[in-house]
Design a protein around this motif. Sequence first.
Motif, PDB file in Angstrom:
ATOM      1  N   VAL A   1       0.852  -1.320  -0.072  1.00  0.00           N
ATOM      2  CA  VAL A   1       0.228  -0.074   0.105  1.00  0.00           C
ATOM      3  C   VAL A   1       1.453   1.327  -0.024  1.00  0.00           C
ATOM      4  O   VAL A   1       1.681   1.625   1.291  1.00  0.00           O
ATOM      5  CB  VAL A   1      -1.337  -0.202   0.993  1.00  0.00           C
ATOM      6  CG1 VAL A   1      -1.726   1.323   0.946  1.00  0.00           C
ATOM      7  CG2 VAL A   1      -1.851  -1.335   1.332  1.00  0.00           C
ATOM      8  N   LEU A   2       0.752   2.298  -1.159  1.00  0.00           N
ATOM      9  CA  LEU A   2       1.348   3.606  -1.389  1.00  0.00           C
ATOM     10  C   LEU A   2       0.406   4.106  -0.236  1.00  0.00           C
ATOM     11  O   LEU A   2      -1.007   4.873  -0.425  1.00  0.00           O
ATOM     12  CB  LEU A   2       1.219   4.165  -2.508  1.00  0.00           C
ATOM     13  CG  LEU A   2       2.845   2.777  -3.459  1.00  0.00           C
ATOM     14  CD1 LEU A   2       2.651   3.197  -5.068  1.00  0.00           C
ATOM     15  CD2 LEU A   2       3.718   2.868  -2.883  1.00  0.00           C
TER      16      LEU A   2
ATOM     17  N   HIS B   1      -2.411  -1.196   7.975  1.00  0.00           N
ATOM     18  CA  HIS B   1      -2.206  -1.934   8.626  1.00  0.00           C
ATOM     19  C   HIS B   1      -2.222  -3.844   7.430  1.00  0.00           C
ATOM     20  O   HIS B   1      -3.072  -3.948   6.820  1.00  0.00           O
ATOM     21  CB  HIS B   1      -3.126  -2.827   9.807  1.00  0.00           C
ATOM     22  CG  HIS B   1      -2.663  -3.874  10.952  1.00  0.00           C
ATOM     23  ND1 HIS B   1      -1.506  -4.038  10.825  1.00  0.00           N
ATOM     24  CD2 HIS B   1      -3.157  -5.329   9.989  1.00  0.00           C
ATOM     25  CE1 HIS B   1      -1.599  -4.921  11.520  1.00  0.00           C
ATOM     26  NE2 HIS B   1      -1.992  -5.827  11.311  1.00  0.00           N
ATOM     27  N   GLY B   2      -0.826  -3.284   7.559  1.00  0.00           N
ATOM     28  CA  GLY B   2      -0.485  -5.231   6.329  1.00  0.00           C
ATOM     29  C   GLY B   2      -0.910  -4.596   5.074  1.00  0.00           C
ATOM     30  O   GLY B   2      -0.924  -3.874   4.444  1.00  0.00           O
ATOM     31  N   GLU B   3      -2.108  -4.575   4.491  1.00  0.00           N
ATOM     32  CA  GLU B   3      -2.248  -4.537   2.785  1.00  0.00           C
ATOM     33  C   GLU B   3      -4.268  -4.303   3.055  1.00  0.00           C
ATOM     34  O   GLU B   3      -4.470  -3.727   1.862  1.00  0.00           O
ATOM     35  CB  GLU B   3      -2.114  -6.033   1.843  1.00  0.00           C
ATOM     36  CG  GLU B   3      -3.167  -7.600   2.765  1.00  0.00           C
ATOM     37  CD  GLU B   3      -3.524  -8.841   2.279  1.00  0.00           C
ATOM     38  OE1 GLU B   3      -4.060  -9.408   2.138  1.00  0.00           O
ATOM     39  OE2 GLU B   3      -2.443  -9.216   1.942  1.00  0.00           O
ATOM     40  N   PHE B   4      -4.426  -3.824   4.349  1.00  0.00           N
ATOM     41  CA  PHE B   4      -5.797  -3.104   3.983  1.00  0.00           C
ATOM     42  C   PHE B   4      -5.405  -1.602   4.901  1.00  0.00           C
ATOM     43  O   PHE B   4      -4.389  -1.170   5.551  1.00  0.00           O
ATOM     44  CB  PHE B   4      -6.365  -3.911   5.447  1.00  0.00           C
ATOM     45  CG  PHE B   4      -6.264  -5.715   5.547  1.00  0.00           C
ATOM     46  CD1 PHE B   4      -7.628  -5.959   4.643  1.00  0.00           C
ATOM     47  CD2 PHE B   4      -5.507  -6.208   5.524  1.00  0.00           C
ATOM     48  CE1 PHE B   4      -7.950  -7.013   4.504  1.00  0.00           C
ATOM     49  CE2 PHE B   4      -5.944  -7.490   5.162  1.00  0.00           C
ATOM     50  CZ  PHE B   4      -6.944  -7.544   4.719  1.00  0.00           C
TER      51      PHE B   4
ATOM     52  N   LEU C   1     -13.168  -3.658  13.083  1.00  0.00           N
ATOM     53  CA  LEU C   1     -13.290  -4.477  11.541  1.00  0.00           C
ATOM     54  C   LEU C   1     -12.165  -5.973  11.444  1.00  0.00           C
ATOM     55  O   LEU C   1     -13.480  -6.812  10.633  1.00  0.00           O
ATOM     56  CB  LEU C   1     -13.856  -3.342  10.279  1.00  0.00           C
ATOM     57  CG  LEU C   1     -14.661  -2.616  10.262  1.00  0.00           C
ATOM     58  CD1 LEU C   1     -14.372  -1.556   9.019  1.00  0.00           C
ATOM     59  CD2 LEU C   1     -15.828  -2.975   9.842  1.00  0.00           C
ATOM     60  N   LEU C   2     -10.683  -5.584  11.426  1.00  0.00           N
ATOM     61  CA  LEU C   2     -10.222  -6.154  11.131  1.00  0.00           C
ATOM     62  C   LEU C   2     -10.276  -7.451  11.479  1.00  0.00           C
ATOM     63  O   LEU C   2     -10.307  -8.763  11.507  1.00  0.00           O
ATOM     64  CB  LEU C   2      -8.606  -5.694  10.993  1.00  0.00           C
ATOM     65  CG  LEU C   2      -7.988  -4.624   9.896  1.00  0.00           C
ATOM     66  CD1 LEU C   2      -6.991  -4.494   9.873  1.00  0.00           C
ATOM     67  CD2 LEU C   2      -8.832  -5.294   8.258  1.00  0.00           C
ATOM     68  N   THR C   3     -10.411  -7.483  12.676  1.00  0.00           N
ATOM     69  CA  THR C   3     -11.160  -8.358  14.270  1.00  0.00           C
ATOM     70  C   THR C   3     -12.419  -9.109  13.575  1.00  0.00           C
ATOM     71  O   THR C   3     -11.373 -10.615  13.369  1.00  0.00           O
ATOM     72  CB  THR C   3     -11.136  -7.723  15.181  1.00  0.00           C
ATOM     73  OG1 THR C   3      -9.770  -7.429  15.434  1.00  0.00           O
ATOM     74  CG2 THR C   3     -11.373  -8.874  16.334  1.00  0.00           C
TER      75      THR C   3
ATOM     76  N   SER D   1     -22.937   9.311  15.342  1.00  0.00           N
ATOM     77  CA  SER D   1     -23.557  10.037  14.182  1.00  0.00           C
ATOM     78  C   SER D   1     -23.128   9.102  12.661  1.00  0.00           C
ATOM     79  O   SER D   1     -24.449   9.610  11.893  1.00  0.00           O
ATOM     80  CB  SER D   1     -23.170  11.917  13.508  1.00  0.00           C
ATOM     81  OG  SER D   1     -21.491  11.219  13.547  1.00  0.00           O
ATOM     82  N   SER D   2     -21.782   8.688  12.316  1.00  0.00           N
ATOM     83  CA  SER D   2     -22.462   7.924  11.414  1.00  0.00           C
ATOM     84  C   SER D   2     -20.600   7.004  11.510  1.00  0.00           C
ATOM     85  O   SER D   2     -19.909   7.283  12.148  1.00  0.00           O
ATOM     86  CB  SER D   2     -21.909   9.041   9.807  1.00  0.00           C
ATOM     87  OG  SER D   2     -20.945   8.082   9.014  1.00  0.00           O
ATOM     88  N   ILE D   3     -21.353   5.780  10.760  1.00  0.00           N
ATOM     89  CA  ILE D   3     -20.060   4.916  10.603  1.00  0.00           C
ATOM     90  C   ILE D   3     -19.669   4.861   8.589  1.00  0.00           C
ATOM     91  O   ILE D   3     -18.933   3.508   8.774  1.00  0.00           O
ATOM     92  CB  ILE D   3     -20.109   3.541  11.269  1.00  0.00           C
ATOM     93  CG1 ILE D   3     -21.619   2.763  11.219  1.00  0.00           C
ATOM     94  CG2 ILE D   3     -20.448   3.657  12.699  1.00  0.00           C
ATOM     95  CD1 ILE D   3     -21.283   1.397  11.448  1.00  0.00           C
ATOM     96  N   ASN D   4     -20.335   5.524   8.286  1.00  0.00           N
ATOM     97  CA  ASN D   4     -19.433   5.678   6.222  1.00  0.00           C
ATOM     98  C   ASN D   4     -18.855   5.451   6.906  1.00  0.00           C
ATOM     99  O   ASN D   4     -17.546   5.799   7.334  1.00  0.00           O
ATOM    100  CB  ASN D   4     -20.207   6.806   6.035  1.00  0.00           C
ATOM    101  CG  ASN D   4     -21.651   7.202   5.518  1.00  0.00           C
ATOM    102  OD1 ASN D   4     -22.458   5.628   5.996  1.00  0.00           O
ATOM    103  ND2 ASN D   4     -21.913   8.019   5.228  1.00  0.00           N
ATOM    104  N   SER D   5     -18.081   4.285   5.871  1.00  0.00           N
ATOM    105  CA  SER D   5     -16.569   3.759   6.085  1.00  0.00           C
ATOM    106  C   SER D   5     -16.344   2.771   4.550  1.00  0.00           C
ATOM    107  O   SER D   5     -17.194   2.657   3.773  1.00  0.00           O
ATOM    108  CB  SER D   5     -15.994   3.418   7.085  1.00  0.00           C
ATOM    109  OG  SER D   5     -16.742   1.672   7.065  1.00  0.00           O
ATOM    110  N   MET D   6     -14.453   3.386   4.370  1.00  0.00           N
ATOM    111  CA  MET D   6     -14.240   2.102   3.644  1.00  0.00           C
ATOM    112  C   MET D   6     -13.223   1.657   3.160  1.00  0.00           C
ATOM    113  O   MET D   6     -11.727   2.300   4.076  1.00  0.00           O
ATOM    114  CB  MET D   6     -14.313   3.433   1.922  1.00  0.00           C
ATOM    115  CG  MET D   6     -15.122   4.119   1.455  1.00  0.00           C
ATOM    116  SD  MET D   6     -15.049   5.427   0.475  1.00  0.00           S
ATOM    117  CE  MET D   6     -16.697   6.366   0.464  1.00  0.00           C
ATOM    118  N   LEU D   7     -13.163   0.578   3.094  1.00  0.00           N
ATOM    119  CA  LEU D   7     -11.775  -0.547   3.443  1.00  0.00           C
ATOM    120  C   LEU D   7     -11.447  -1.075   2.183  1.00  0.00           C
ATOM    121  O   LEU D   7     -12.272  -1.303   1.679  1.00  0.00           O
ATOM    122  CB  LEU D   7     -12.483  -1.374   4.905  1.00  0.00           C
ATOM    123  CG  LEU D   7     -11.046  -2.264   4.520  1.00  0.00           C
ATOM    124  CD1 LEU D   7     -10.571  -1.953   5.480  1.00  0.00           C
ATOM    125  CD2 LEU D   7     -11.673  -4.012   5.641  1.00  0.00           C
ATOM    126  N   LEU D   8      -9.929  -1.132   1.593  1.00  0.00           N
ATOM    127  CA  LEU D   8      -9.661  -1.438   0.336  1.00  0.00           C
ATOM    128  C   LEU D   8      -8.665  -2.709   0.329  1.00  0.00           C
ATOM    129  O   LEU D   8      -8.194  -2.451   1.373  1.00  0.00           O
ATOM    130  CB  LEU D   8      -9.002  -0.295  -0.607  1.00  0.00           C
ATOM    131  CG  LEU D   8      -8.405  -0.813  -1.683  1.00  0.00           C
ATOM    132  CD1 LEU D   8      -9.483  -0.606  -2.623  1.00  0.00           C
ATOM    133  CD2 LEU D   8      -7.295   0.342  -2.100  1.00  0.00           C
TER     134      LEU D   8
END
Length: 250
Positions: free
Chosen positions: A49-50, A99-102, A141-143, A168-175
């Motif tokens: 990951v860059l 974290h690692g590849e995430f 999330l990773l756990t 309020s919000s848990i809007n999120s993006m995991l790559l």
Amino acid sequence: MCRLMAFVSAQTRDFPSVVGENFSDFVELSSFHKDGWGIAINNAHKSQVLISRAPERASTSATFDERIHQLYGDGGLLHLRWATSGLENCDENTHPFVHGEFSFIHNGDIRPRENLDQFIKGELNEIRSGETDSERYFYLLLTEIEKLGIVDGVKSAIARIEEVCTYSSINSMLLTPDYLIVISKCNSDRIPAGQPEDYYQLKYKVENQTFLIASSGWKQEGWQPIANGTLLVVNRDSSLGAQNIEQYLL
């Protein structure tokens, strides 16, 4: 609170080329979301990951202007930070978290954030570098994904948050090397003062074998809104199209 953007593509791209002529309008949202910017880029099926980030306003940052054109890949995250009250503007609290590849970005406020620690894998709690609810959310999330897989893991993590916190919000993006995971879930009665009713709305479009998604507040003609309480899992394994986007209720 923050602004989020992500893409995955069949080609190697950077954010300005993916978004096109309106990209500067998104960056200008940092005039309000001015507490930090961050970019994470990777390639499908590769772990590296860059990342580049700084606790400063994107639209006036020479480093941002340089890095946004230098970081190429077939997937990426972009974050403009409006810091939660009481949390410092520093590198450790600036998204994306990796974290690692995430890699991960979040928009919202989860309280009390310390209540999440009990559900996070011990070694992840130990390496947490900042004090944000967002980094804790990432490690939760990773756990859960490690234990249950993507869909059930995300649902389990959200259940944990709802059990012991308010938000309020848990809007999120995991790559990840294989997927872009988008969580759209908010409390519409907790929109920040002075912000429009669609502040937490996420919208996406699929064009030229590229999936692009972003927060509201700028020109998004022809984009498709995502309903509150929705999980999108975009598979990066083949040329992109509707068949590669799976949708679940949260």
